[in-house]
Write an enzyme that holds these catalytic residues in place. Sequence first.
Site, short mmCIF file in Angstrom:
data_model
loop_
_atom_site.label_atom_id
_atom_site.label_comp_id
_atom_site.label_asym_id
_atom_site.label_seq_id
_atom_site.Cartn_x
_atom_site.Cartn_y
_atom_site.Cartn_z
N SER A 168 2.35 2.92 4.59
CA SER A 168 2.62 1.77 5.62
C SER A 168 3.71 1.38 5.64
CB SER A 168 1.43 1.36 5.68
OG SER A 168 0.74 0.21 6.69
N THR A 169 3.52 -0.21 5.75
CA THR A 169 4.97 -1.15 5.83
C THR A 169 5.33 -1.22 4.76
OG1 THR A 169 2.93 -2.57 6.04
CG2 THR A 169 5.56 -3.34 5.33
N HIS A 194 1.54 4.91 9.53
CA HIS A 194 0.96 3.49 9.89
C HIS A 194 1.92 3.02 11.04
CE1 HIS A 194 -2.46 2.08 6.94
NE2 HIS A 194 -2.49 3.66 7.60
N MET A 287 0.36 -2.10 2.75
CA MET A 287 -0.27 -2.91 2.70
C MET A 287 -1.70 -2.10 2.93
SD MET A 287 -0.39 -6.68 2.11
CE MET A 287 -1.11 -7.94 2.44
N ASP A 290 -5.69 1.75 2.20
CA ASP A 290 -5.90 3.61 3.42
C ASP A 290 -5.65 4.16 2.27
OD1 ASP A 290 -6.77 4.66 5.26
OD2 ASP A 290 -4.84 4.50 6.34
#
Length: 353
Positions: A168-169, A194, A287, A290
Amino acid sequence: MRRRTRVLVVDDSALMRQALSQMIERDPGIEVVGTAADPYAARDKIKKLNPDVLTLDVEMPRMDGLSFLEKLMRAHPMPVVMVSSLTEAGCATTLRALELGAVDFVTKPTLDLRQHLPALAAEVIEKIKCAAVARVRPRSGPAAAPVNGRAAPTALRTTQQLLAIGASTGGTEALREFLTALPADAPGAVIVQHMPEHFTRSFAERLDSLCTVRVREAANGDRVLDGHALIAPGSHHIRLVREGATYLVRLGADAPVNRHRPSVDVLFHSCAEYAGANAVGVIMTGMGDDGARGLLAMRTAGAATLAQDEATCVVFGMPRAAIELGGAERVLPLDRLADAALLLARTAAERRR
């Protein structure tokens, strides 16, 4: 009492500066310490106000957002959240901004700003909070040049081993480093990053120009092949299925999981069900949590599992959750993940011979 996160909003549109400021100020843990209409004004206010996070528009007068970001990350590295439009040019520019060191981005509505304000406000606040705790990793030079001499594929063959990767991030750059380290005969990879719809195609094309393996946005029914990496579209979950000796991916527009579509957990759970010990699971910077339960399911099903370590993560959220849950068999720095994943896949294949 915990100090509020101080934000400087940089956008050439007075309407957007006002809208962003108002939505950010709704969160009691964040304060807007100033706004700027262009990079030159932003530079002066950064020196004066010392903000914790910058929101930065892409298209601005006098100096564009990318040029300013590149200068900023060399002279005064700090967490930056880009504000970008959902256009083909906007996608490419945003991906370049992430390469230069931006932590994350928000897609700016092009029509009916008022209608989209509630969803936009929640996203902006979440990403500012994430940026405030992120490790900024400035780039000292341009991105790697496209790889020359990529071996042309001969007969396409299905892979018995596969890599399942979630991020993600900070994941766009982590995935670039991971995928560029893979050789042309690496096990096929299925990836969830993401990212909003429309961005994943540009992201895959950019990676494809840099990697020895082939990288593209997944389509429903694609086979998982050696030397190929499939990235889940930004609007769909991606699941692994097996038909005989062949692995395929299925896309689905069903409800978000862990507030994400695509979701890493969805991919990992399908790998646990259909691939078991034939898979290697890798969870990277991001973050939230997930992927944590899915990685545990993969490990329980016999898969080897890896997590990126805290020191090399932009945000140590998803890997931390997976480690604490017991899903990660090994924890490694980013620059060792690709080699470890390859070794684990090859070792598993040799054991079955």
